[in-house]
Design a protein around this motif. Sequence first.
Motif, PDB file in Angstrom:
ATOM      1  N   ALA A   7       0.818  -1.215   0.000  1.00 10.06           N
ATOM      2  CA  ALA A   7       0.000   0.000   0.000  1.00 10.06           C
ATOM      3  C   ALA A   7       0.851   1.265   0.000  1.00 10.06           C
ATOM      4  N   SER A   8       1.916   1.289   0.801  1.00 11.01           N
ATOM      5  CA  SER A   8       2.706   2.513   0.956  1.00 11.01           C
ATOM      6  C   SER A   8       4.019   2.504   0.180  1.00 11.01           C
ATOM      7  N   GLY A   9       4.502   1.329  -0.190  1.00 15.61           N
ATOM      8  CA  GLY A   9       5.809   1.208  -0.834  1.00 15.61           C
ATOM      9  C   GLY A   9       6.968   1.280   0.145  1.00 15.61           C
ATOM     10  N   CYS A  10       6.670   1.323   1.447  1.00 19.14           N
ATOM     11  CA  CYS A  10       7.717   1.425   2.467  1.00 19.14           C
ATOM     12  C   CYS A  10       8.512   0.133   2.583  1.00 19.14           C
ATOM     13  N   PHE A  11       9.816   0.275   2.738  1.00 18.98           N
ATOM     14  CA  PHE A  11      10.722  -0.845   2.962  1.00 18.98           C
ATOM     15  C   PHE A  11      10.383  -1.513   4.296  1.00 18.98           C
ATOM     16  N   LEU A  12      10.259  -2.843   4.276  1.00 21.62           N
ATOM     17  CA  LEU A  12      10.017  -3.611   5.500  1.00 21.62           C
ATOM     18  C   LEU A  12      11.182  -4.523   5.839  1.00 21.62           C
ATOM     19  N   GLY A  13      11.834  -5.103   4.811  1.00 24.95           N
ATOM     20  CA  GLY A  13      12.915  -6.037   5.068  1.00 24.95           C
ATOM     21  C   GLY A  13      13.353  -6.766   3.815  1.00 24.95           C
ATOM     22  N   GLU A  14      13.917  -7.946   4.038  1.00 21.52           N
ATOM     23  CA  GLU A  14      14.409  -8.793   2.953  1.00 21.52           C
ATOM     24  C   GLU A  14      13.981 -10.226   3.224  1.00 21.52           C
ATOM     25  N   ALA A  15      13.753 -10.974   2.153  1.00 26.06           N
ATOM     26  CA  ALA A  15      13.463 -12.406   2.267  1.00 26.06           C
ATOM     27  C   ALA A  15      13.881 -13.071   0.965  1.00 26.06           C
ATOM     28  N   GLY A  16      14.279 -14.328   1.064  1.00 26.59           N
ATOM     29  CA  GLY A  16      14.639 -15.048  -0.151  1.00 26.59           C
ATOM     30  C   GLY A  16      15.535 -16.235   0.125  1.00 26.59           C
ATOM     31  N   PHE A  17      16.310 -16.591  -0.901  1.00 25.31           N
ATOM     32  CA  PHE A  17      17.118 -17.803  -0.872  1.00 25.31           C
ATOM     33  C   PHE A  17      18.572 -17.494  -1.186  1.00 25.31           C
ATOM     34  N   GLY A  18      19.447 -18.268  -0.579  1.00 27.87           N
ATOM     35  CA  GLY A  18      20.868 -18.127  -0.839  1.00 27.87           C
ATOM     36  C   GLY A  18      21.552 -19.476  -0.917  1.00 27.87           C
TER      37      GLY A  18
END
Length: 187
Positions: A77-88
């Motif tokens: 909704a706001s485009g605000c940064f919340l964090g990171e998630a994914g694979f490595g």
Amino acid sequence: MSKPPFSAPVVETVRLRLRRQRLEDFPDILAMWRSPQVARYVSGEPQTEETIWTKFLRKIGHWRLLGFGYWVVEDKASGCFLGEAGFGEYKRDLHPSLVGEPEIGWAFAGSAHGQGYATEAARAALNWADENFGQIRLSCMIGVENSPSLRVATKCGFEETRRALYHGDEVVILHRDVRRSSISAYE
């Protein structure tokens, strides 16, 4: 400059957008990893700008070389940064090895803690993995004292398989098979 062989896809849930990392994300990522609240379970203390920059580049490089990596997680909704998630794929010095088992991970700014974002983002990433990885085993490595992340991993279908020492700290190694079943971001 040539186009990368694979760019991070956009993955969305009702509340979140997972998208590729951009250079302009670095100040938010830097602030997140410099926060004692965030760094306590990963490095034990806030990290230097040099270390955070190297990790930022490594995460982007995963997409270019391996076809998977980390997303920036933002509020849709706001485009605000919340964090990171994914694979490595980190080629960690662990025995038995986790090489060949993409590791899922997540980190969120302190202001985003306790709102279900990590679970929602991890589930969205896992649904993407179910569609794109084929039949492989996923791993997750979490510090034994990081009970919030251990709860997220359990909610996402990961099961503890062993404990290990990694850089002198005890960690929990968890696994999940891909294509077990896609899971709702809100279960």
